[in-house]
Design a protein around this motif. Structure first.
Motif, PDB file in Angstrom:
ATOM      1  N   THR A  20      29.920 -11.884 -18.018  1.00  0.00           N
ATOM      2  CA  THR A  20      29.407 -11.142 -16.878  1.00  0.00           C
ATOM      3  C   THR A  20      28.272 -10.259 -17.387  1.00  0.00           C
ATOM      4  N   ILE A  21      27.395  -9.831 -16.493  1.00  0.00           N
ATOM      5  CA  ILE A  21      26.197  -9.088 -16.869  1.00  0.00           C
ATOM      6  C   ILE A  21      26.085  -7.841 -16.005  1.00  0.00           C
ATOM      7  N   GLY A  22      25.734  -6.709 -16.620  1.00  0.00           N
ATOM      8  CA  GLY A  22      25.521  -5.508 -15.818  1.00  0.00           C
ATOM      9  C   GLY A  22      25.416  -4.265 -16.672  1.00  0.00           C
ATOM     10  N   GLN A  37      38.566 -10.598 -13.019  1.00  0.00           N
ATOM     11  CA  GLN A  37      38.126 -11.958 -12.668  1.00  0.00           C
ATOM     12  C   GLN A  37      37.759 -12.745 -13.916  1.00  0.00           C
ATOM     13  N   CYS A  38      37.042 -12.100 -14.813  1.00  0.00           N
ATOM     14  CA  CYS A  38      36.644 -12.771 -16.052  1.00  0.00           C
ATOM     15  C   CYS A  38      37.863 -13.169 -16.870  1.00  0.00           C
ATOM     16  N   ARG A  39      38.822 -12.271 -16.990  1.00  0.00           N
ATOM     17  CA  ARG A  39      40.016 -12.576 -17.795  1.00  0.00           C
ATOM     18  C   ARG A  39      40.821 -13.716 -17.191  1.00  0.00           C
ATOM     19  N   VAL A 121      30.385 -14.576 -14.084  1.00  0.00           N
ATOM     20  CA  VAL A 121      30.796 -13.773 -12.940  1.00  0.00           C
ATOM     21  C   VAL A 121      29.719 -12.718 -12.696  1.00  0.00           C
ATOM     22  N   VAL A 122      29.033 -12.803 -11.548  1.00  0.00           N
ATOM     23  CA  VAL A 122      27.992 -11.829 -11.203  1.00  0.00           C
ATOM     24  C   VAL A 122      28.034 -11.557  -9.701  1.00  0.00           C
ATOM     25  N   VAL A 150      29.602 -20.656 -11.761  1.00  0.00           N
ATOM     26  CA  VAL A 150      29.219 -19.292 -11.394  1.00  0.00           C
ATOM     27  C   VAL A 150      30.113 -18.811 -10.255  1.00  0.00           C
ATOM     28  N   GLU A 151      30.589 -17.595 -10.383  1.00  0.00           N
ATOM     29  CA  GLU A 151      31.486 -16.990  -9.389  1.00  0.00           C
ATOM     30  C   GLU A 151      30.961 -15.618  -9.035  1.00  0.00           C
ATOM     31  N   HIS A 152      30.970 -15.274  -7.741  1.00  0.00           N
ATOM     32  CA  HIS A 152      30.495 -13.942  -7.364  1.00  0.00           C
ATOM     33  C   HIS A 152      31.619 -12.924  -7.456  1.00  0.00           C
TER      34      HIS A 152
END
Length: 348
Positions: A20-22, A37-39, A121-122, A150-152
């Protein structure tokens, strides 16, 4: 856990991940939901969770001192991300080279060639690339062609209000520390390493621990009733002032903390400070006598606050803190300009 600084430090063993990015400033409950979500997907794929962050944050690069105050330094952010289950952190220097990448170049160099991302995840409003062409749709399109999904992110709300870093900043600025703690999932904290200074506080019986802060806009500024956590885990009530010390013309902000009934040497040690209630804003006093009088008032008000919220020691024992939802009722302040505790004191 591994912190990787820059694309040039990525190795083959870092490839293959859920990412994920941020900015993840504050690592609040909304961020924690993204990491959940990532886990979840990482467990399915048997891959590590990687978070991509930037230093400085993009808005700091473009806006400088006009950028929003940070909630967490990089060191604290890393600690919180690790506690949330992140296994790798890629910290990219946000500079002219990175900002000049097109959206396609960013995907190729960072996500595919660099991380070998398998699932991303973004937010569906995520934008990137020098041309701002990078968005959720482009990521999905490239992912289908290049082998990653890709998942929002899911919006996280409390009482029908979206949890965000900007909302946490607003709550802190308004003195609502209990509300900020709900959004963060923990009490807000400041900290740093105690450094020696001019030791002026000792001369009036109010020694302070001095913790220099990064030279950037402050999420908090003023005088607060605080609880300080010592390196040995003990928690003591006290008063803290955070600001730029305009009376002395300081070049960087400092957090100064006087702990009640403490006598010890903290030089070189790390101190964690939990603001509990705002007493007042910074005030620049006309003379030292006026400053001493106001400090006495601040100390009395802070002691009264903690007494009214049960014994601070008992609350520290079960890891709860007496967090106010608004600044304490205003009392007269001697001067109409700005400073807090006597600046540059000993850690007494």
């Amino acid at each position: 856990m591994r912190v990787i600084r820059g694309l040039h430090n990525l190795r083959e063993e870092h490839r293959g991940c859920v990412a994920t990015i941020g900015n993840f400033d504050g690592v609040h409950r909304g961020h924690q939901a993204i990491l959940d979500q990532c886990r979840e997907q990482a467990a399915v794929l048997g891959l590590p969770v990687t978070v991509v962050v930037f230093e400085p944050q993009p808005r700091e690069f473009f806006a400088g001192d006009q950028a929003p105050p940070r909630l967490t330094r990089l060191r604290e952010k890393v600690r919180l991300l690790v506690e949330a289950g992140v296994e790798r952190i890629l910290c990219l220097p946000f500079n002219d080279a990175l900002r000049s990448l097109t959206a396609e170049e960013f995907i190729d160099r960072v996500l595919i060639d660099g991380l070998g991302v398998r699932h991303l995840v973004v937010g569906d409003d995520f934008r990137f690339g020098c041309d701002r062409r990078g968005d959720f749709h482009l990521l999905t399109e490239v992912g289908e062609a290049r082998g990653f999904s890709v998942e929002h992110t899911r919006t996280f709300t409390l009482d029908d209000e979206r949890v965000s870093s900007s909302r946490v900043r607003t709550l802190l600025a308004s003195g609502n520390f209990s509300g900020a703690a709900r959004m963060l999932g923990r009490p807000y904290r400041l900290g740093g390493r105690v450094v020696p200074d001019q030791q002026l506080g000792r001369t009036i019986g109010v020694p302070t621990a001095n913790l220099p802060q990064p030279p950037r806009p402050l999420a908090l500024q003023g005088v607060y009733a605080v609880i300080g956590e010592l390196p040995d885990g003990r928690r003591l009530p006290g008063v803290g002032n955070i600001g730029w010390r305009p009376t002395l013309g300081s070049q960087r902000p400092v957090l100064e903390v006087h702990l009640f009934d403490f006598d010890g040497d903290l030089y070189g040690q790390r101190l964690t400070v939990f603001p509990c209630a705002k007493l007042r804003g910074e005030v620049k006093f006309a003379d030292f006598d006026a400053l001493k009088h106001q400090i006495g008032t601040d100390l009395q008000r802070a002691r009264r606050y903690f007494l009214e919220h049960a014994a601070a020691g008992e609350q520290a024992a079960d890891d709860t803190l007496p967090l106010a939802s608004a600044p304490l009722a205003r009392e007269a302040v001697i001067s109409d300009s700005s400073a807090g505790l006597p600046a540059d004191h000993d850690d007494g």
